[in-house]
Design an enzyme around this catalytic site. Structure first.
Site, mmCIF file in Angstrom:
data_model
loop_
_atom_site.group_PDB
_atom_site.id
_atom_site.type_symbol
_atom_site.label_atom_id
_atom_site.label_comp_id
_atom_site.label_asym_id
_atom_site.label_seq_id
_atom_site.Cartn_x
_atom_site.Cartn_y
_atom_site.Cartn_z
ATOM 1 N N ASP A 153 -28.649 -26.108 -28.011
ATOM 2 C CA ASP A 153 -28.834 -27.677 -27.426
ATOM 3 C C ASP A 153 -27.755 -27.795 -25.805
ATOM 4 O O ASP A 153 -26.458 -27.872 -27.086
ATOM 5 C CB ASP A 153 -28.098 -28.458 -29.043
ATOM 6 N N GLU A 199 -29.577 -24.006 -23.449
ATOM 7 C CA GLU A 199 -30.265 -25.351 -22.332
ATOM 8 C C GLU A 199 -28.935 -25.551 -21.563
ATOM 9 O O GLU A 199 -28.183 -26.459 -21.768
ATOM 10 C CB GLU A 199 -30.545 -26.367 -23.678
#
Length: 561
Positions: free
Chosen positions: A206, A260
Protein backbone atom coordinates in the site's frame (compact mmCIF):
# COMPACT_ATOMS: atom_id res chain seq x y z
CA UNK A 1 14.04 -15.85 -22.00
CA UNK A 2 13.59 -19.45 -20.84
CA UNK A 3 15.26 -18.70 -17.50
CA UNK A 4 13.00 -15.69 -16.95
CA UNK A 5 9.88 -17.77 -17.59
CA UNK A 6 11.02 -20.43 -15.15
CA UNK A 7 12.00 -18.14 -12.28
CA UNK A 8 9.45 -15.31 -12.43
CA UNK A 9 6.38 -17.37 -11.61
CA UNK A 10 4.31 -14.23 -11.07
CA UNK A 11 4.70 -13.12 -14.70
CA UNK A 12 2.54 -16.02 -15.88
CA UNK A 13 -0.01 -15.66 -13.09
CA UNK A 14 -3.50 -14.19 -13.21
CA UNK A 15 -4.35 -12.48 -9.91
CA UNK A 16 -7.81 -12.08 -8.36
CA UNK A 17 -8.28 -9.37 -5.73
CA UNK A 18 -10.66 -10.07 -2.85
CA UNK A 19 -12.02 -7.24 -0.72
CA UNK A 20 -12.98 -9.48 2.22
CA UNK A 21 -15.59 -7.18 3.74
CA UNK A 22 -17.63 -7.43 0.55
CA UNK A 23 -16.90 -10.91 -0.81
CA UNK A 24 -18.94 -13.52 1.07
CA UNK A 25 -20.50 -13.51 4.55
CA UNK A 26 -20.66 -16.91 6.23
CA UNK A 27 -22.32 -15.98 9.55
CA UNK A 28 -25.06 -13.50 8.63
CA UNK A 29 -23.59 -10.43 10.34
CA UNK A 30 -23.57 -8.49 7.06
CA UNK A 31 -19.76 -8.43 6.80
CA UNK A 32 -17.75 -10.71 4.54
CA UNK A 33 -15.28 -13.00 6.28
CA UNK A 34 -12.51 -15.55 5.80
CA UNK A 35 -14.76 -18.66 6.07
CA UNK A 36 -16.89 -17.04 3.36
CA UNK A 37 -13.84 -16.86 1.10
CA UNK A 38 -12.92 -20.48 1.85
CA UNK A 39 -16.42 -21.58 0.82
CA UNK A 40 -15.99 -19.88 -2.59
CA UNK A 41 -12.56 -21.22 -3.52
CA UNK A 42 -13.92 -23.72 -6.06
CA UNK A 43 -15.57 -20.80 -7.90
CA UNK A 44 -12.15 -19.13 -8.20
CA UNK A 45 -10.44 -22.38 -9.19
CA UNK A 46 -12.98 -22.86 -11.99
CA UNK A 47 -12.31 -19.31 -13.17
CA UNK A 48 -8.67 -20.28 -13.50
CA UNK A 49 -6.86 -17.68 -11.41
CA UNK A 50 -3.45 -18.50 -9.99
CA UNK A 51 -3.01 -15.95 -7.19
CA UNK A 52 -5.44 -14.36 -4.77
CA UNK A 53 -4.66 -10.91 -3.39
CA UNK A 54 -6.43 -10.40 -0.07
CA UNK A 55 -7.07 -6.79 0.90
CA UNK A 56 -6.25 -6.09 4.58
CA UNK A 57 -7.47 -8.79 6.92
CA UNK A 58 -5.61 -7.52 10.01
CA UNK A 59 -7.02 -6.32 13.31
CA UNK A 60 -8.27 -2.78 12.75
CA UNK A 61 -10.76 -0.24 14.12
CA UNK A 62 -11.79 0.29 10.48
CA UNK A 63 -11.46 4.04 10.13
CA UNK A 64 -10.41 3.25 6.53
CA UNK A 65 -11.83 -0.26 6.01
CA UNK A 66 -8.79 -2.10 7.31
CA UNK A 67 -6.07 0.18 5.97
CA UNK A 68 -5.61 1.41 9.54
CA UNK A 69 -3.93 -1.55 11.21
CA UNK A 70 -4.00 -2.04 14.97
CA UNK A 71 -2.15 -5.35 15.08
CA UNK A 72 -0.25 -6.80 12.10
CA UNK A 73 -0.17 -10.30 13.58
CA UNK A 74 -3.86 -10.64 14.38
CA UNK A 75 -6.92 -11.23 12.18
CA UNK A 76 -9.74 -8.70 12.21
CA UNK A 77 -12.42 -10.11 14.49
CA UNK A 78 -15.20 -9.37 11.96
CA UNK A 79 -13.35 -11.56 9.45
CA UNK A 80 -12.66 -14.50 11.76
CA UNK A 81 -9.66 -15.99 13.53
CA UNK A 82 -6.11 -16.98 12.69
CA UNK A 83 -7.37 -20.57 12.47
CA UNK A 84 -9.83 -19.39 9.80
CA UNK A 85 -6.93 -17.75 7.94
CA UNK A 86 -4.89 -20.95 8.11
CA UNK A 87 -7.81 -23.01 6.77
CA UNK A 88 -8.37 -20.52 3.95
CA UNK A 89 -4.70 -20.58 2.95
CA UNK A 90 -4.61 -24.38 3.09
CA UNK A 91 -7.68 -24.48 0.84
CA UNK A 92 -6.00 -22.22 -1.69
CA UNK A 93 -2.83 -24.29 -1.72
CA UNK A 94 -4.83 -27.50 -2.10
CA UNK A 95 -6.30 -26.03 -5.29
CA UNK A 96 -2.94 -24.90 -6.65
CA UNK A 97 -3.50 -21.22 -5.89
CA UNK A 98 -1.17 -18.83 -4.07
CA UNK A 99 -2.01 -15.97 -1.71
CA UNK A 100 -0.55 -12.48 -1.44
CA UNK A 101 -1.64 -10.08 1.28
CA UNK A 102 -1.62 -6.34 1.78
CA UNK A 103 1.41 -4.74 3.38
CA UNK A 104 0.29 -1.42 4.86
CA UNK A 105 3.40 0.11 6.41
CA UNK A 106 3.39 3.78 5.47
CA UNK A 107 1.09 4.22 8.46
CA UNK A 108 -0.64 2.30 11.24
CA UNK A 109 -3.80 2.89 13.23
CA UNK A 110 -3.57 5.39 16.06
CA UNK A 111 -4.70 2.44 18.20
CA UNK A 112 -1.59 0.40 17.35
CA UNK A 113 0.49 -0.32 20.46
CA UNK A 114 3.45 1.52 18.91
CA UNK A 115 1.47 4.74 18.56
CA UNK A 116 -0.19 4.42 21.94
CA UNK A 117 3.31 4.38 23.43
CA UNK A 118 4.66 6.99 21.04
CA UNK A 119 2.10 9.61 22.01
CA UNK A 120 2.57 8.92 25.72
CA UNK A 121 5.42 11.41 26.16
CA UNK A 122 8.10 13.21 24.19
CA UNK A 123 10.81 10.96 25.62
CA UNK A 124 9.00 7.64 25.16
CA UNK A 125 11.29 4.99 23.55
CA UNK A 126 8.80 4.65 20.66
CA UNK A 127 8.36 8.40 20.15
CA UNK A 128 10.56 8.19 17.07
CA UNK A 129 8.45 5.41 15.51
CA UNK A 130 6.26 8.21 14.12
CA UNK A 131 6.82 11.74 12.83
CA UNK A 132 6.28 14.42 15.46
CA UNK A 133 6.90 18.14 15.05
CA UNK A 134 6.25 21.36 16.94
CA UNK A 135 3.60 23.62 15.45
CA UNK A 136 4.27 26.99 13.87
CA UNK A 137 3.33 30.34 15.36
CA UNK A 138 4.12 31.79 18.77
CA UNK A 139 1.96 29.26 20.55
CA UNK A 140 2.49 26.43 18.04
CA UNK A 141 -1.10 26.84 16.95
CA UNK A 142 -0.49 26.15 13.25
CA UNK A 143 0.58 22.83 11.62
CA UNK A 144 4.31 22.33 10.99
CA UNK A 145 3.88 22.71 7.22
CA UNK A 146 1.17 22.99 4.56
CA UNK A 147 0.94 19.29 3.67
CA UNK A 148 -2.66 18.29 2.82
CA UNK A 149 -4.22 14.96 3.75
CA UNK A 150 -5.72 12.86 0.97
CA UNK A 151 -8.89 12.60 3.05
CA UNK A 152 -9.36 16.34 3.51
CA UNK A 153 -7.83 19.00 5.72
CA UNK A 154 -4.19 19.24 6.84
CA UNK A 155 -1.93 16.19 7.11
CA UNK A 156 -1.12 17.09 10.73
CA UNK A 157 -3.03 16.44 13.94
CA UNK A 158 -2.18 18.18 17.22
CA UNK A 159 -1.96 15.80 20.14
CA UNK A 160 -2.95 17.56 23.36
CA UNK A 161 -1.01 15.25 25.64
CA UNK A 162 2.39 16.46 24.39
CA UNK A 163 1.48 19.59 22.43
CA UNK A 164 3.12 18.34 19.23
CA UNK A 165 1.66 17.42 15.85
CA UNK A 166 1.92 14.01 14.17
CA UNK A 167 1.94 13.49 10.40
CA UNK A 168 -0.88 11.59 8.68
CA UNK A 169 -1.06 11.56 4.87
CA UNK A 170 -4.46 9.87 5.18
CA UNK A 171 -7.01 9.92 8.02
CA UNK A 172 -6.22 11.34 11.47
CA UNK A 173 -6.43 7.78 12.76
CA UNK A 174 -3.63 6.73 10.36
CA UNK A 175 -0.36 8.23 11.66
CA UNK A 176 2.63 7.84 9.32
CA UNK A 177 5.52 5.65 10.44
CA UNK A 178 9.04 7.09 10.59
CA UNK A 179 11.10 4.88 8.27
CA UNK A 180 14.23 6.88 9.13
CA UNK A 181 14.21 4.91 12.37
CA UNK A 182 16.03 1.56 11.81
CA UNK A 183 13.89 -0.03 14.52
CA UNK A 184 10.78 0.66 12.43
CA UNK A 185 12.35 -0.98 9.40
CA UNK A 186 13.33 -4.01 11.47
CA UNK A 187 9.78 -4.30 12.84
CA UNK A 188 8.34 -4.21 9.31
CA UNK A 189 10.73 -6.84 7.97
CA UNK A 190 9.92 -9.06 10.94
CA UNK A 191 6.16 -8.88 10.39
CA UNK A 192 6.70 -9.67 6.70
CA UNK A 193 8.62 -12.82 7.64
CA UNK A 194 5.80 -13.77 10.03
CA UNK A 195 3.32 -14.02 7.15
CA UNK A 196 5.77 -15.50 4.66
CA UNK A 197 6.57 -18.23 7.17
CA UNK A 198 2.84 -18.93 7.36
CA UNK A 199 2.90 -19.63 3.63
CA UNK A 200 1.81 -16.46 1.84
CA UNK A 201 3.64 -15.86 -1.45
CA UNK A 202 4.11 -12.12 -1.38
CA UNK A 203 2.63 -8.70 -0.82
CA UNK A 204 0.73 -5.91 -2.45
CA UNK A 205 2.32 -2.86 -0.86
CA UNK A 206 0.00 0.00 0.00
CA UNK A 207 1.28 3.49 -1.03
CA UNK A 208 4.80 2.13 -0.66
CA UNK A 209 6.62 5.09 -2.33
CA UNK A 210 5.39 7.35 0.49
CA UNK A 211 7.52 5.70 3.19
CA UNK A 212 10.51 8.00 2.52
CA UNK A 213 9.76 11.57 3.60
CA UNK A 214 11.27 14.77 2.30
CA UNK A 215 14.22 15.97 4.45
CA UNK A 216 13.09 18.79 6.70
CA UNK A 217 9.46 18.48 5.52
CA UNK A 218 9.43 21.86 3.71
CA UNK A 219 6.18 23.50 2.58
CA UNK A 220 4.72 22.45 -0.76
CA UNK A 221 4.81 25.02 -3.53
CA UNK A 222 1.37 26.40 -4.51
CA UNK A 223 1.33 24.33 -7.71
CA UNK A 224 1.96 21.12 -5.70
CA UNK A 225 -0.92 21.45 -3.26
CA UNK A 226 -3.57 19.83 -5.49
CA UNK A 227 -1.35 16.85 -6.32
CA UNK A 228 0.91 16.27 -3.30
CA UNK A 229 1.39 12.62 -4.21
CA UNK A 230 4.27 13.52 -6.54
CA UNK A 231 6.17 15.05 -3.62
CA UNK A 232 5.14 12.37 -1.13
CA UNK A 233 6.36 9.64 -3.52
CA UNK A 234 9.79 11.13 -4.21
CA UNK A 235 11.57 10.88 -0.86
CA UNK A 236 15.34 10.40 -1.22
CA UNK A 237 15.65 7.02 0.56
CA UNK A 238 12.79 5.06 -1.04
CA UNK A 239 15.03 2.91 -3.23
CA UNK A 240 17.46 2.25 -0.40
CA UNK A 241 14.57 1.01 1.76
CA UNK A 242 13.12 -1.21 -0.98
CA UNK A 243 16.48 -2.70 -1.95
CA UNK A 244 17.11 -3.61 1.67
CA UNK A 245 13.62 -5.12 1.92
CA UNK A 246 14.22 -7.16 -1.23
CA UNK A 247 17.62 -8.37 -0.09
CA UNK A 248 16.62 -9.24 3.47
CA UNK A 249 13.05 -10.49 3.01
CA UNK A 250 11.60 -10.80 -0.48
CA UNK A 251 14.42 -12.55 -2.34
CA UNK A 252 15.04 -15.31 0.24
CA UNK A 253 11.36 -16.31 -0.01
CA UNK A 254 11.05 -15.85 -3.82
CA UNK A 255 8.15 -13.57 -2.90
CA UNK A 256 6.06 -11.60 -5.34
CA UNK A 257 5.81 -7.87 -4.64
CA UNK A 258 3.56 -5.30 -6.28
CA UNK A 259 3.73 -1.68 -5.22
CA UNK A 260 0.86 0.76 -5.24
CA UNK A 261 2.85 3.48 -6.98
CA UNK A 262 0.55 6.47 -6.63
CA UNK A 263 2.65 9.55 -7.43
CA UNK A 264 5.34 7.67 -9.39
CA UNK A 265 5.69 8.99 -12.93
CA UNK A 266 6.80 6.98 -15.96
CA UNK A 267 10.39 8.21 -15.75
CA UNK A 268 10.73 7.00 -12.17
CA UNK A 269 8.92 3.68 -12.64
CA UNK A 270 11.87 1.59 -13.93
CA UNK A 271 13.78 2.42 -10.75
CA UNK A 272 11.21 0.33 -8.86
CA UNK A 273 10.81 -2.60 -11.28
CA UNK A 274 14.08 -3.13 -13.17
CA UNK A 275 14.97 -6.64 -11.98
CA UNK A 276 18.68 -5.79 -11.97
CA UNK A 277 18.07 -3.26 -9.17
CA UNK A 278 16.42 -5.75 -6.78
CA UNK A 279 13.37 -3.80 -5.57
CA UNK A 280 9.81 -4.75 -6.55
CA UNK A 281 8.39 -7.32 -8.97
CA UNK A 282 6.01 -4.75 -10.48
CA UNK A 283 3.98 -1.67 -9.64
CA UNK A 284 0.48 -0.41 -10.25
CA UNK A 285 0.42 2.53 -12.66
CA UNK A 286 -2.77 4.55 -12.17
CA UNK A 287 -2.53 6.47 -15.43
CA UNK A 288 -5.20 4.30 -17.06
CA UNK A 289 -7.78 4.14 -14.27
CA UNK A 290 -7.17 7.87 -13.58
CA UNK A 291 -7.06 8.86 -17.25
CA UNK A 292 -10.23 10.89 -16.85
CA UNK A 293 -9.75 12.19 -13.31
CA UNK A 294 -8.74 15.61 -12.04
CA UNK A 295 -8.62 14.99 -8.33
CA UNK A 296 -12.30 14.31 -7.42
CA UNK A 297 -13.62 15.53 -10.76
CA UNK A 298 -14.55 13.21 -13.62
CA UNK A 299 -13.26 14.41 -17.00
CA UNK A 300 -13.55 13.07 -20.54
CA UNK A 301 -11.27 10.54 -22.22
CA UNK A 302 -10.66 9.38 -25.78
CA UNK A 303 -9.57 6.03 -27.15
CA UNK A 304 -6.31 7.44 -28.63
CA UNK A 305 -5.47 8.74 -25.14
CA UNK A 306 -6.11 5.31 -23.64
CA UNK A 307 -4.00 3.60 -26.30
CA UNK A 308 -1.14 6.04 -25.86
CA UNK A 309 -1.11 5.30 -22.13
CA UNK A 310 -0.95 1.55 -22.72
CA UNK A 311 2.00 2.03 -25.08
CA UNK A 312 3.83 4.25 -22.62
CA UNK A 313 3.32 1.80 -19.77
CA UNK A 314 4.59 -1.07 -21.90
CA UNK A 315 7.70 0.87 -22.92
CA UNK A 316 8.32 1.85 -19.30
CA UNK A 317 8.74 -1.79 -18.30
CA UNK A 318 11.49 -2.27 -20.87
CA UNK A 319 13.37 -5.52 -21.22
CA UNK A 320 14.13 -5.89 -17.51
CA UNK A 321 10.89 -4.75 -15.88
CA UNK A 322 7.32 -5.95 -15.65
CA UNK A 323 3.90 -4.34 -15.44
CA UNK A 324 0.44 -4.92 -14.02
CA UNK A 325 -2.76 -4.92 -16.06
CA UNK A 326 -5.98 -3.82 -14.36
CA UNK A 327 -9.07 -1.71 -15.02
CA UNK A 328 -10.61 -1.75 -11.54
CA UNK A 329 -9.71 -2.27 -7.90
CA UNK A 330 -11.08 -1.37 -4.47
CA UNK A 331 -10.15 2.30 -5.00
CA UNK A 332 -11.68 2.83 -8.44
CA UNK A 333 -15.11 2.61 -10.08
CA UNK A 334 -16.32 -0.49 -11.88
CA UNK A 335 -14.55 -1.12 -15.19
CA UNK A 336 -17.65 -1.70 -17.31
CA UNK A 337 -19.22 1.55 -16.08
CA UNK A 338 -15.94 3.40 -16.54
CA UNK A 339 -14.51 2.17 -19.85
CA UNK A 340 -17.31 0.01 -21.22
CA UNK A 341 -21.06 0.39 -21.66
CA UNK A 342 -23.22 -0.60 -18.69
CA UNK A 343 -26.50 -0.23 -20.58
CA UNK A 344 -28.19 -3.66 -20.22
CA UNK A 345 -28.18 -4.10 -24.00
CA UNK A 346 -24.39 -3.69 -24.20
CA UNK A 347 -23.25 -4.61 -20.73
CA UNK A 348 -22.13 -8.21 -21.34
CA UNK A 349 -20.44 -7.60 -24.65
CA UNK A 350 -18.51 -4.56 -23.48
CA UNK A 351 -17.48 -6.35 -20.27
CA UNK A 352 -16.07 -9.17 -22.40
CA UNK A 353 -14.28 -6.63 -24.60
CA UNK A 354 -12.58 -5.08 -21.58
CA UNK A 355 -11.61 -8.54 -20.33
CA UNK A 356 -9.97 -9.19 -23.70
CA UNK A 357 -7.97 -5.99 -23.38
CA UNK A 358 -6.96 -6.61 -19.79
CA UNK A 359 -5.93 -10.25 -20.22
CA UNK A 360 -3.84 -9.84 -23.39
CA UNK A 361 -1.25 -7.34 -22.11
CA UNK A 362 2.46 -7.91 -21.49
CA UNK A 363 1.82 -7.67 -17.78
CA UNK A 364 0.40 -9.64 -14.88
CA UNK A 365 -3.42 -9.23 -14.95
CA UNK A 366 -5.22 -8.25 -11.75
CA UNK A 367 -8.94 -9.00 -11.78
CA UNK A 368 -11.01 -7.35 -9.07
CA UNK A 369 -13.87 -9.33 -7.52
CA UNK A 370 -16.95 -8.97 -9.71
CA UNK A 371 -14.97 -8.01 -12.83
CA UNK A 372 -15.58 -11.53 -14.06
CA UNK A 373 -19.34 -10.88 -13.85
CA UNK A 374 -19.24 -7.36 -15.27
CA UNK A 375 -20.50 -5.79 -12.04
CA UNK A 376 -21.40 -2.12 -12.48
CA UNK A 377 -21.39 1.12 -10.50
CA UNK A 378 -24.04 1.51 -7.80
CA UNK A 379 -26.79 4.12 -8.49
CA UNK A 380 -25.86 6.42 -5.58
CA UNK A 381 -28.15 9.43 -5.11
CA UNK A 382 -27.50 10.85 -1.61
CA UNK A 383 -24.40 11.45 0.47
CA UNK A 384 -25.89 9.27 3.25
CA UNK A 385 -25.58 6.22 0.99
CA UNK A 386 -21.78 6.43 0.92
CA UNK A 387 -19.45 4.77 3.41
CA UNK A 388 -16.04 5.87 2.12
CA UNK A 389 -13.94 8.03 4.44
CA UNK A 390 -12.56 9.84 1.37
CA UNK A 391 -16.06 10.83 0.22
CA UNK A 392 -16.95 12.07 3.70
CA UNK A 393 -13.77 14.12 3.81
CA UNK A 394 -14.56 15.71 0.44
CA UNK A 395 -18.09 16.51 1.62
CA UNK A 396 -16.80 18.26 4.73
CA UNK A 397 -14.05 20.11 2.89
CA UNK A 398 -15.98 21.14 -0.22
CA UNK A 399 -19.73 21.12 0.39
CA UNK A 400 -20.03 22.06 4.05
CA UNK A 401 -17.67 25.00 3.48
CA UNK A 402 -19.68 26.20 0.48
CA UNK A 403 -16.81 25.79 -1.99
CA UNK A 404 -18.68 23.29 -4.21
CA UNK A 405 -22.45 22.77 -4.58
CA UNK A 406 -23.69 19.44 -3.24
CA UNK A 407 -25.24 18.49 -6.58
CA UNK A 408 -21.93 19.04 -8.38
CA UNK A 409 -19.91 16.87 -6.03
CA UNK A 410 -22.56 14.13 -6.05
CA UNK A 411 -22.61 14.13 -9.86
CA UNK A 412 -18.89 13.40 -9.95
CA UNK A 413 -19.00 10.86 -7.10
CA UNK A 414 -21.64 8.88 -9.02
CA UNK A 415 -18.87 8.14 -11.51
CA UNK A 416 -15.72 8.11 -9.38
CA UNK A 417 -16.40 6.96 -5.81
CA UNK A 418 -14.43 4.08 -4.32
CA UNK A 419 -17.68 2.70 -2.90
CA UNK A 420 -18.73 1.55 -6.38
CA UNK A 421 -16.15 -1.23 -6.14
CA UNK A 422 -16.96 -2.01 -2.52
CA UNK A 423 -20.62 -2.98 -2.80
CA UNK A 424 -21.05 -6.67 -1.96
CA UNK A 425 -20.34 -9.44 -4.43
CA UNK A 426 -23.39 -10.52 -6.41
CA UNK A 427 -23.61 -14.27 -6.00
CA UNK A 428 -27.27 -14.83 -6.86
CA UNK A 429 -30.62 -13.17 -7.53
CA UNK A 430 -31.62 -13.78 -3.91
CA UNK A 431 -32.00 -11.06 -1.30
CA UNK A 432 -28.77 -9.05 -0.90
CA UNK A 433 -27.33 -10.90 -3.88
CA UNK A 434 -26.67 -14.01 -1.82
CA UNK A 435 -23.85 -12.17 -0.08
CA UNK A 436 -25.40 -12.41 3.38
CA UNK A 437 -28.49 -13.61 5.21
CA UNK A 438 -28.32 -10.47 7.36
CA UNK A 439 -28.16 -6.77 6.59
CA UNK A 440 -25.12 -5.99 4.40
CA UNK A 441 -22.67 -3.36 5.65
CA UNK A 442 -23.04 -1.57 2.28
CA UNK A 443 -26.04 -1.90 0.01
CA UNK A 444 -25.98 -4.49 -2.79
CA UNK A 445 -26.47 -3.16 -6.32
CA UNK A 446 -30.15 -3.56 -7.32
CA UNK A 447 -29.07 -5.13 -10.63
CA UNK A 448 -27.89 -8.26 -8.80
CA UNK A 449 -31.11 -9.89 -10.03
CA UNK A 450 -29.72 -9.72 -13.56
CA UNK A 451 -25.95 -9.73 -12.93
CA UNK A 452 -24.89 -12.55 -10.61
CA UNK A 453 -22.58 -15.53 -10.43
CA UNK A 454 -25.29 -18.21 -10.23
CA UNK A 455 -26.84 -17.13 -13.52
CA UNK A 456 -23.50 -16.77 -15.28
CA UNK A 457 -22.09 -20.11 -14.16
CA UNK A 458 -24.98 -21.80 -15.93
CA UNK A 459 -24.67 -19.73 -19.12
CA UNK A 460 -21.81 -20.86 -21.41
CA UNK A 461 -21.58 -17.49 -23.16
CA UNK A 462 -21.60 -15.41 -19.98
CA UNK A 463 -19.08 -12.76 -18.97
CA UNK A 464 -17.71 -15.20 -16.37
CA UNK A 465 -17.05 -17.96 -18.88
CA UNK A 466 -15.48 -15.51 -21.32
CA UNK A 467 -13.00 -14.57 -18.58
CA UNK A 468 -12.38 -18.26 -17.93
CA UNK A 469 -11.68 -18.92 -21.62
CA UNK A 470 -9.38 -15.89 -21.88
CA UNK A 471 -7.41 -17.04 -18.84
CA UNK A 472 -7.07 -20.52 -20.38
CA UNK A 473 -5.88 -18.94 -23.64
CA UNK A 474 -3.32 -16.80 -21.82
CA UNK A 475 -2.00 -19.78 -19.88
CA UNK A 476 -1.38 -21.83 -23.02
CA UNK A 477 -0.08 -18.99 -25.25
CA UNK A 478 3.34 -17.68 -24.15
CA UNK A 479 3.19 -14.86 -26.70
CA UNK A 480 0.22 -13.35 -24.84
CA UNK A 481 2.35 -13.25 -21.69
CA UNK A 482 5.86 -12.44 -22.91
CA UNK A 483 5.40 -11.30 -26.51
CA UNK A 484 6.27 -7.79 -27.70
CA UNK A 485 3.36 -5.36 -27.67
CA UNK A 486 2.73 -3.01 -30.62
CA UNK A 487 -0.21 -0.68 -31.17
CA UNK A 488 -0.67 -0.79 -34.97
CA UNK A 489 -3.18 2.07 -35.25
CA UNK A 490 -2.75 4.52 -32.35
CA UNK A 491 -4.91 7.31 -33.78
CA UNK A 492 -8.00 5.31 -34.77
CA UNK A 493 -10.88 6.81 -32.75
CA UNK A 494 -12.89 3.61 -32.40
CA UNK A 495 -10.73 0.51 -32.83
CA UNK A 496 -7.99 -0.65 -30.47
CA UNK A 497 -5.69 -2.80 -32.63
CA UNK A 498 -2.45 -4.30 -31.34
CA UNK A 499 -0.17 -7.26 -31.93
CA UNK A 500 1.66 -9.59 -29.55
CA UNK A 501 4.76 -11.23 -31.04
CA UNK A 502 7.12 -13.86 -29.65
CA UNK A 503 9.68 -15.48 -31.96
CA UNK A 504 7.67 -16.71 -34.96
CA UNK A 505 4.27 -16.49 -33.22
CA UNK A 506 2.19 -13.39 -33.89
CA UNK A 507 -1.30 -12.49 -32.71
CA UNK A 508 -3.67 -9.61 -33.40
CA UNK A 509 -6.23 -8.19 -30.97
CA UNK A 510 -9.05 -6.03 -32.37
CA UNK A 511 -11.54 -4.28 -30.08
CA UNK A 512 -14.36 -2.00 -31.23
CA UNK A 513 -14.87 0.59 -28.47
CA UNK A 514 -18.46 1.50 -29.31
CA UNK A 515 -21.91 0.36 -30.34
CA UNK A 516 -21.70 1.10 -34.07
CA UNK A 517 -20.22 -1.49 -36.46
CA UNK A 518 -16.85 -0.68 -38.04
CA UNK A 519 -15.18 -2.02 -41.17
CA UNK A 520 -11.53 -2.08 -40.25
CA UNK A 521 -8.86 -2.25 -42.95
CA UNK A 522 -5.88 -4.37 -41.97
CA UNK A 523 -2.32 -3.17 -42.63
CA UNK A 524 -0.70 -4.87 -45.67
CA UNK A 525 1.72 -6.88 -43.55
CA UNK A 526 -1.04 -8.49 -41.48
CA UNK A 527 -2.83 -11.59 -42.72
CA UNK A 528 -5.24 -13.43 -40.44
CA UNK A 529 -4.78 -17.19 -40.17
CA UNK A 530 -7.61 -18.01 -37.77
CA UNK A 531 -9.66 -16.79 -34.80
CA UNK A 532 -8.57 -17.85 -31.31
CA UNK A 533 -11.33 -16.26 -29.26
CA UNK A 534 -14.19 -13.85 -29.83
CA UNK A 535 -16.63 -12.23 -27.42
CA UNK A 536 -19.61 -13.48 -29.42
CA UNK A 537 -20.18 -10.23 -31.23
CA UNK A 538 -19.16 -10.76 -34.83
CA UNK A 539 -18.99 -13.18 -37.71
CA UNK A 540 -15.83 -15.18 -38.32
CA UNK A 541 -13.14 -13.58 -40.47
CA UNK A 542 -12.00 -15.37 -43.59
CA UNK A 543 -8.39 -16.49 -43.86
CA UNK A 544 -6.26 -13.76 -45.44
CA UNK A 545 -8.93 -11.13 -46.06
CA UNK A 546 -7.88 -7.47 -46.16
CA UNK A 547 -10.48 -6.03 -43.79
CA UNK A 548 -12.54 -7.08 -40.79
CA UNK A 549 -16.16 -6.21 -40.10
CA UNK A 550 -16.40 -5.48 -36.39
CA UNK A 551 -19.80 -5.49 -34.70
CA UNK A 552 -20.51 -3.15 -31.80
CA UNK A 553 -18.13 -3.84 -28.89
CA UNK A 554 -16.63 -6.80 -30.72
CA UNK A 555 -13.32 -8.05 -29.30
CA UNK A 556 -11.40 -10.80 -31.08
CA UNK A 557 -7.96 -12.38 -30.83
CA UNK A 558 -6.56 -13.70 -34.13
CA UNK A 559 -3.55 -15.81 -34.99
CA UNK A 560 -1.59 -14.28 -37.88
CA UNK A 561 0.32 -15.88 -40.74
Amino acid sequence: MADVRETAWWKQAVVYQIYPRSFSDSNGDGIGDLPGITARLDYLKTLGVDVIWLSPHFDSPNADNGYDIRDYRKVMSEFGTMADFDRMLAGMKARGMRLIIDLVVNHTSDEHAWFVESRGSRDNPKRDYYIWRDGRGEAGERPPNNYPSFFGGPAWKRDDSTGQYYLHYFAEKQPDLNWENPEVRAEVFDLMRFWLDKGVSGFRMDVIPFISKQPGLPDLAPEQIDHPEFVYASGPRIHEYLQTMHREVLAPYDAMSVGEAFGVDFEQAPLFTDARRGELSMIFHFDIVRLDRDNWRKTDWTLPQLKATYTTIDRTAGAHGWNTSFLCNHDNPRAVSHFGDDDPAWHARSAKALATLMLTQRATPFLYQGDELGMTNYPFERIEQYDDVEVKGLWRTLVETGRVPAAELLAHLRQTSRDHARTPMQWSADAHGGFTTGTPWLAVNPNHREINAAAQLGEPDSVYHHHRRLIELRHRTPALVYGAYADIDPEHPRVFAYTRTLDDERYLVLINFGREPVTYALPPDIRIADTLIDNGAGASTANGQASVSLAGWQATVYRLH
